[in-house]
Design an enzyme around this catalytic site. Sequence first.
Site, mmCIF file in Angstrom:
data_model
loop_
_atom_site.group_PDB
_atom_site.id
_atom_site.type_symbol
_atom_site.label_atom_id
_atom_site.label_comp_id
_atom_site.label_asym_id
_atom_site.label_seq_id
_atom_site.Cartn_x
_atom_site.Cartn_y
_atom_site.Cartn_z
ATOM 1 C CE1 TYR A 145 -4.063 -1.947 0.350
ATOM 2 C CE2 TYR A 145 -2.806 -3.198 1.958
ATOM 3 C CZ TYR A 145 -3.913 -3.071 1.141
ATOM 4 O OH TYR A 145 -4.858 -4.065 1.115
ATOM 5 C CE LYS A 194 1.899 -18.183 -0.581
ATOM 6 N NZ LYS A 194 1.142 -19.444 -0.417
ATOM 7 C CG ASP A 226 -1.823 -20.387 1.055
ATOM 8 O OD1 ASP A 226 -1.231 -20.214 2.139
ATOM 9 O OD2 ASP A 226 -1.316 -20.996 0.100
ATOM 10 C CG ASP A 250 -7.532 -4.547 3.099
ATOM 11 O OD1 ASP A 250 -8.670 -4.529 3.595
ATOM 12 O OD2 ASP A 250 -7.229 -3.882 2.095
ATOM 13 C CG ASP A 254 -12.521 -6.543 4.381
ATOM 14 O OD1 ASP A 254 -12.740 -5.889 5.423
ATOM 15 O OD2 ASP A 254 -12.159 -6.024 3.319
#
Length: 361
Positions: A145, A194, A226, A250, A254
């Site tokens: 970001y 990751k 994942d 993020d 959600d």
Amino acid sequence: MAKHNIAVLAGDGIGPEVMAEAIRVLDTVANKFNHQFTYTHALAGGAAYDEYQDHLPQATIDICKNNDAILFGSVGGPVHLQHEAKWANCEAKSILALRKAFNFNINLRKMTIFPEIASLSPLKPELLKNGLDIVIFRELLGDVYFGEHTLSEKDGKRYAFDSGAYDEDQVKSIVQYAFNVAKTRGKKIVSVDKANVMAMSKLWRQVANEVAKEHPEIEYSDMLVDNCAMQIIKNPAQFDVIVTSNLFGDILSDELSVLSGSLGMMPSASFSNSGFALYEPAGGSAPDIAGKNIANPIAQILSAAMMLAYSFNLHQEASAINNAVKAAIVAGYRTGDLASGQAGEKIVGTKEFTDQVICNI
């Protein structure tokens, strides 16, 4: 007696009406526990643009600086009006700008599912028979970001490039904070990355493991993002505290927000390294239902409870609010978004639900 000054930024849409209910709850707590909360109201979002032609005017920033914490509502307008100057990039220019102005690098979202409203969740009822209570920490000022973003052409083809970065201090700051919170909960934490692919995640895992060694009383584990996304759906009860990077946080937060069946249930907080914090519901401004006394005030009320606990160290008072909300739900009181059609439900408005919370306090 505790005395605290609170900057109140109600914002747009349902923000002002659910904020009014949260303040009613805070005033009830102040009266019961002999505290004094002083509120200074300021404008943000479209409401600020109307007066200042600025979504986050300096006057609002100054008010925030002069208070002990920020209680934020929501900002933004109707989708079909996003082309207007009042609403164009409203969130980026207000709440995101506010996070940047105060270097809020740590975001906390709390997801709670009560067994009484488990039928609203998309998950199977047997996964929620004991309810859920999960906290997720998301780093806010690093990752892709805040890196370089390029959209161009290369060798005659469209080409896109994004970069992200972390240093060890950024990672340690949020991981350490998450461990401190884990001590007050179930003493269990999962760090998500990751690390099998990304250099940022390899650093993240190294630092997280170093911090874990400082807290042997906490059950610690690493999990690839994942797998975590799958486990949240398959067996959410295994999680207590999750800590992760900006991008993964993020997405996963959600995902968690959907599990409760309503965004109106999820409070959040953003912290700086100095301890200064902003508290806000995770949902949006919902302009289509604004002013109709049907908005769910729970996330705003629980955000206020988080403020009492995390910024003011008033844990008994925060628990009183949390327990009062739970008691209202157990008694069958629901705003429209929580209605499932089950026997015994009492569908009430924004103010009426808050009345029940106040009675329970």
